[in-house]
Design an enzyme around this catalytic site. Structure first.
Site, PDB file in Angstrom:
ATOM      1  N   GLY A  23     -21.777  12.527  23.120  1.00  0.00           N
ATOM      2  CA  GLY A  23     -21.936  11.155  22.647  1.00  0.00           C
ATOM      3  C   GLY A  23     -23.282  10.814  22.057  1.00  0.00           C
ATOM      4  N   GLY A  25     -24.406  11.892  19.142  1.00  0.00           N
ATOM      5  CA  GLY A  25     -24.318  11.833  17.691  1.00  0.00           C
ATOM      6  C   GLY A  25     -24.520  13.169  17.005  1.00  0.00           C
ATOM      7  CE  LYS A  26     -23.035  17.919  20.652  1.00  0.00           C
ATOM      8  NZ  LYS A  26     -22.820  16.780  21.537  1.00  0.00           N
ATOM      9  CB  THR A  27     -19.857  15.224  15.130  1.00  0.00           C
ATOM     10  OG1 THR A  27     -19.427  16.116  16.157  1.00  0.00           O
ATOM     11  CG2 THR A  27     -18.933  15.365  13.933  1.00  0.00           C
ATOM     12  CB  SER A  28     -22.668  11.197  13.012  1.00  0.00           C
ATOM     13  OG  SER A  28     -23.564  11.057  14.099  1.00  0.00           O
ATOM     14  CG  ASP A  50     -17.046  19.675  20.610  1.00  0.00           C
ATOM     15  OD1 ASP A  50     -16.248  19.908  21.538  1.00  0.00           O
ATOM     16  OD2 ASP A  50     -17.781  18.684  20.576  1.00  0.00           O
ATOM     17  CB  THR A 508     -16.960  11.977  20.985  1.00  0.00           C
ATOM     18  OG1 THR A 508     -17.119  12.151  19.577  1.00  0.00           O
ATOM     19  CG2 THR A 508     -17.007  13.330  21.665  1.00  0.00           C
TER      20      THR A 508
END
Length: 589
Positions: A23, A25-28, A50, A508
């Site tokens: 949560g 913000g790794k993906t963004s 992931d 997520t």
């Protein structure tokens, strides 16, 4: 406070790994980084490892293991490595030959043994190492970016090259919870090369993503130190979601800003050794190519001025959960959810609420990152509340010693060596910790027991299999004590046990909690409550940026309340970290 992060000024290695608490913000951040590098003329491959990946949601296209061009961004390709699909194929490869030859009950037990996290990791590992070491792939791209999973999974994934390298040097039997591993010996050189790539500063950069809050910083620090120990020393810290200013007339805005700044004063010394950058807290959703491009331009897009009735007014606060389990005479309460959603705080608040209503309560945790001593500090506890913690490392060593001692009278030296190897698997920790849970509960028959971080559905099914088929899996589980035999039926009894799933109103955490619920239902356990924690939507903030974020929560509040939860509670964002017995009572006042 920190210089703004922009990939073109920072990134200069072919491999990038993003890691951090769930949560943060790794993906963004990974997606925006990939777009920015592609826009600067670099050819980029973005890969998610992931299981909870939402790359396809960010870009609005279906993704598979094969790289696919991202529309609207020249030179950008994306793919999803699906560890679950790889694990299914691996399980079938191992179990398939025995179908029709062994009793169905034995085959079912084998399948359950191979449904744990370690199987997923090793099944995905071949694809992962191929990307790190395959010259045909490497030569096609200037940068390969790995959007990795939450920290625990990432650490395990990145340590596998070292871990399996060591295993192959020491193992003489090729045994583990994964089944025969003799085939891995053929790939020893590939694993050694992977280690070299990961630890070479000119090849790999680790981007540690954190939020400006204490728990995320502590987790980032732990990840940083553990990864440095296995040779990954080229690290950069990105503080994501930093509110740039605040609205003085909005109490929530002011508290949000100052709470972040106070947390950043506590950055661990180890993290301070890294270069530190920041990304702004934004009101808009980081989906779609144009929004991703805005992120590094430090734009603040005003929130949509929507007129809406705050539907959270109709949802109970945490008191609703406490009153429900109290009136139902529930004896065992589990707090479960994704890392970083506030499980420990919610479990502690539920325990205090039950004490305040007159119950005797025992609160315990197995999460190494959840410090109940910090949660309560030096407070004088109510006499009806006792606290303990279960140390997984201690319990594993105790469990291994017990199993080996019990087996020594029946096995020769070679058999004991084989068993000892098998006990080094990740599954051993699941079983050992659950046994410790059972012992705690067995000693507290006259109390309500609140457990922070509960066993997974897989663990429960594996232990259930151990009762029926102990001969077949005695190597993995050893003897099943009476405390476990009594506890398993108790956990499945809704009149005695309540599972509380904790989440945030974000994509997520909700999606991962949904998968957790499916896992529990597979083990015949029905969660009783969902708790949406730290909701900005429930605060009625008027700060334009925070309000924009609050509006984005509506979709996920609806998803939980209307589709996923039988009963749903919501906790508004808190102005301060609730530490100590009296402060935690604020959740129930």
């Amino acid at each position: 406070m920190f210089q703004a992060f922009h990939p073109k000024n920072v990134v200069n290695t072919p491999f990038l790994f993003l890691t951090g608490k769930g949560g943060v913000g790794k993906t963004s951040t990974a997606c925006a980084t990939a777009v920015a590098l592609a826009d600067s003329g670099k050819k980029v491959l973005l890969i998610s490892t992931d299981p909870a990946s939402n790359l396809q949601d960010v870009f609005g296209l279906e993704l598979t293991n094969s790289p696919k061009e991202v529309p609207g961004v020249e030179n950008l390709f994306a793919s999803n490595l699906d560890p679950e699909a790889a694990a299914r194929a691996y399980r079938e490869k191992v179990v398939g030959p025995y179908r029709g030859k062994l009793p169905e009950s034995v085959v079912a037990t084998m399948e359950e043994q191979l449904s744990g996290a370690c199987t997923v990791e090793i099944a995905a590992f071949d694809e992962f190492t191929n990307l790190l070491t395959n010259p045909e792939i490497i030569e096609q791209y200037d940068h390969i970016i790995f959007d990795t999973a939450p920290t625990g999974h990432t650490l395990r994934l990145l340590q596998l090259p070292t871990a399996w390298n060591g295993f192959l040097e020491e193992s003489t039997h090729g045994a583990s919870c994964l089944g025969p591993l003799s085939g891995l010996a053929d790939k020893k050189n590939l694993y050694s090369k992977s280690v070299e790539v990961l630890s070479e500063p000119s090849m790999t950069t680790l981007l540690l993503v954190t939020r400006p809050d204490v728990s995320s910083l502590v987790e980032a620090d732990r990840a940083s130190m553990e990864l440095k120990e296995i040779g990954i020393k080229s690290q950069i810290l990105i503080v994501n979601g930093l509110l740039q200013s605040y609205l003085k007339e909005d109490e929530v805005s002011s508290a949000f800003y100052h709470r972040q700044r106070n947390a950043l004063k506590q950055i661990p010394e180890n993290l301070k050794q890294n270069e530190i950058y920041s990304l702004p807290f934004v009101s808009y959703s980081l989906t779609g190519v144009e929004n991703l491009r805005y992120l590094f331009k430090q734009y603040s897009i005003p929130s949509m001025e929507l007129s809406f009735e705050n539907e959270t007014d109709n949802l109970p606060r945490l008191n609703g959960v406490i009153n429900d389990v109290s009136s139902d005479h529930t004896r065992l309460i589990f707090s479960m959810g994704k890392g970083g959603v506030g499980k420990t705080t919610v479990a502690s608040a539920i325990a205090i609420g039950l004490v305040e209503t007159g119950h005797k309560v025992h609160l315990t945790t197995t999460d190494p990152a959840a410090h109940l001593s910090h949660q309560f500090q030096s407070d004088e506890l109510n006499q009806n509340l006792t606290i303990s913690s279960i140390n997984p490392k201690v319990e594993v060593e105790k469990y291994k010693a017990d199993v080996l001692a019990n087996a020594s009278k029946d096995l020769d030296e070679e058999g004991l060596a084989y068993l000892e190897e098998d006990l080094n698997s990740p599954c051993t920790e699941e079983i050992a910790v659950f046994r410790a849970f059972a012992e705690v509960v067995a000693k507290t028959e006259n109390e309500i027991v609140v457990i922070d971080t509960a066993p997974t559905g897989h663990t429960l099914l594996l232990l259930d299999a151990a009762q029926s088929y102990s001969k077949e899996i005695a190597r993995s589980t050893g003897d099943v004590p009476d405390s476990v035999l009594k506890l398993l039926p108790r956990i499945r009894n809704p009149k005695e046990t309540a599972v509380v799933i904790v989440t945030l109103a974000e994509a997520t955490p909700v999606l991962e909690a949904s998968r957790l619920q499916d896992d529990l239902r597979r083990a015949n356990i029905e969660p009783k409550w969902w708790v949406i924690n730290q909701s900005l939507y429930a605060t009625n903030t008027i700060d334009p940026i925070l309000r924009g974020k609050a509006i984005a929560e509506i979709e996920w509040i609806h998803e939980v309340n209307e589709k996923l939860a039988k009963k749903c509670s919501i906790i508004p964002w808190q102005h301060e970290e609730k530490v100590g017995y009296e402060k935690l009572k604020d959740y129930i006042d």
